[in-house]
Design a protein around this motif. Structure first.
Motif, PDB file in Angstrom:
ATOM      1  N   HIS A  14       0.824  -1.205   0.000  1.00 39.04           N
ATOM      2  CA  HIS A  14       0.000   0.000   0.000  1.00 39.04           C
ATOM      3  C   HIS A  14       0.857   1.253   0.000  1.00 39.04           C
ATOM      4  N   LYS A  15       2.023   1.194   0.617  1.00 37.13           N
ATOM      5  CA  LYS A  15       2.871   2.367   0.799  1.00 37.13           C
ATOM      6  C   LYS A  15       3.188   3.052  -0.524  1.00 37.13           C
ATOM      7  N   ASP A  16       3.421   2.275  -1.567  1.00 36.17           N
ATOM      8  CA  ASP A  16       3.818   2.841  -2.861  1.00 36.17           C
ATOM      9  C   ASP A  16       2.646   2.985  -3.825  1.00 36.17           C
ATOM     10  N   THR A  17       1.425   2.852  -3.327  1.00 36.67           N
ATOM     11  CA  THR A  17       0.236   3.045  -4.151  1.00 36.67           C
ATOM     12  C   THR A  17      -0.268   4.469  -3.956  1.00 36.67           C
ATOM     13  N   VAL A  18      -0.471   5.183  -5.058  1.00 44.12           N
ATOM     14  CA  VAL A  18      -0.866   6.596  -4.999  1.00 44.12           C
ATOM     15  C   VAL A  18      -2.052   6.831  -5.933  1.00 44.12           C
ATOM     16  N   ILE A  35      -3.615  10.968  -2.694  1.00 44.74           N
ATOM     17  CA  ILE A  35      -3.642  10.090  -1.526  1.00 44.74           C
ATOM     18  C   ILE A  35      -2.608   8.995  -1.738  1.00 44.74           C
ATOM     19  N   SER A  36      -1.736   8.814  -0.769  1.00 49.80           N
ATOM     20  CA  SER A  36      -0.745   7.730  -0.843  1.00 49.80           C
ATOM     21  C   SER A  36      -1.013   6.718   0.255  1.00 49.80           C
ATOM     22  N   ASN A  37      -0.283   5.592   0.191  1.00 44.91           N
ATOM     23  CA  ASN A  37      -0.443   4.527   1.184  1.00 44.91           C
ATOM     24  C   ASN A  37      -1.916   4.128   1.268  1.00 44.91           C
ATOM     25  N   MET A  41      -9.865  -1.005  -0.542  1.00 43.63           N
ATOM     26  CA  MET A  41     -11.141  -0.474  -0.091  1.00 43.63           C
ATOM     27  C   MET A  41     -11.149   1.054  -0.143  1.00 43.63           C
ATOM     28  N   GLU A  42     -10.031   1.674   0.175  1.00 40.09           N
ATOM     29  CA  GLU A  42      -9.947   3.142   0.107  1.00 40.09           C
ATOM     30  C   GLU A  42     -10.011   3.632  -1.338  1.00 40.09           C
ATOM     31  N   ILE A  43      -9.374   2.886  -2.254  1.00 40.95           N
ATOM     32  CA  ILE A  43      -9.458   3.231  -3.681  1.00 40.95           C
ATOM     33  C   ILE A  43     -10.907   3.157  -4.151  1.00 40.95           C
ATOM     34  N   LEU A  44     -11.577   2.070  -3.820  1.00 37.24           N
ATOM     35  CA  LEU A  44     -12.965   1.883  -4.251  1.00 37.24           C
ATOM     36  C   LEU A  44     -13.872   2.961  -3.665  1.00 37.24           C
ATOM     37  N   LEU A 111      -9.090  -5.108  -8.888  1.00 34.03           N
ATOM     38  CA  LEU A 111      -9.653  -3.781  -8.643  1.00 34.03           C
ATOM     39  C   LEU A 111     -10.594  -3.334  -9.760  1.00 34.03           C
ATOM     40  N   THR A 112     -10.207  -3.573 -11.001  1.00 32.61           N
ATOM     41  CA  THR A 112     -11.061  -3.111 -12.096  1.00 32.61           C
ATOM     42  C   THR A 112     -12.400  -3.822 -12.084  1.00 32.61           C
TER      43      THR A 112
END
Length: 221
Positions: A14-18, A35-37, A41-44, A111-112
């Motif tokens: 998650h750390k490197d997901t932005v 938003i980073s890290n 569920m937060e993306i959705l 995710l998609t």
């Protein structure tokens, strides 16, 4: 229209997901938040929240399909040829089933499909984007060195140049801190590529249309 660029990392990273959110205003892409890290569920939730406001376009930097039998997809082969013609290196494009890529591919596909199942107020469209190619295909040939070096941790000055360059591409309101690391630059570049893919006033520099059912999303830069 809301444009969301996502620089995705593997499921445990998650750390490197932005995720970067922009709004299209005329011929500009206006920065709203980054938003980073960030977890799945937060993306959705962010995509669903934005879809309650307006149409959403998601540009995702991750393989969103794989080749049956393994190896390169057609898009991987063609995009690799394209970036080599720009003076970029071929190693930034790897087969989705390659050991270093397979978990990222898994997360992108998962995710998609979950995005497609959201109960959204407005339409959501998804495109696979290669941020480095988005940048490299729009830089003058004599400045291609910037896209070759921006991922190196010590090269903040290079990332500062690319932040300012994106402002010149009518991506406005970018905060100064996005030059801290390459994942911020990639998320913003993914949004730039998705904007040019969706907005009829622009066009991608390179595009391979979707080929369902195995490759259900356009791939562009």
């Amino acid at each position: 229209m809301k444009i969301i660029g996502i620089d995705l990392s593997g499921p445990s990273n998650h750390k490197d997901t932005v995720l970067a959110v922009f709004e299209k205003q005329g011929h500009q892409l206006v920065f709203e938040k980054i938003i980073s890290n960030i977890s799945d569920m937060e993306i959705l939730k962010e995509i669903q929240d934005q879809s309650q406001i307006d149409e959403v376009v998601v540009g995702m930097d991750a393989p969103l399909s794989y080749e049956d039998g393994g190896g390169d997809r057609l898009g991987d082969k063609l995009l690799r040829q394209f970036i080599i013609s720009l003076g970029m290196k071929s190693g930034s494009i790897m087969p989705p089933t390659f050991n270093r890529m397979v978990y990222l591919t898994l997360r992108g596909i998962k995710l998609t499909r979950e995005i497609e199942n959201l109960s959204n107020q407005n339409p959501i469209s998804i495109v696979e984007v290669h941020p480095g190619a988005v940048i490299g295909s729009r830089l003058p040939r004599e400045e291609v060195e910037y896209v070759l070096n921006y991922k190196q941790e010590q090269n903040q000055a290079v990332r500062s140049f690319l932040r300012d360059w994106m402002i010149d591409q009518n991506v406005t309101g970018l905060p100064m801190f996005i030059d801290i690391e390459s994942h911020f630059i990639d998320a913003c570049a993914a949004a730039l590529g998705a904007w040019h893919w969706k907005d009829p006033a622009f066009q991608p520099r390179w595009l391979l249309p979707a080929n369902p059912p195995l490759h259900p999303y356009d791939f562009c830069c």
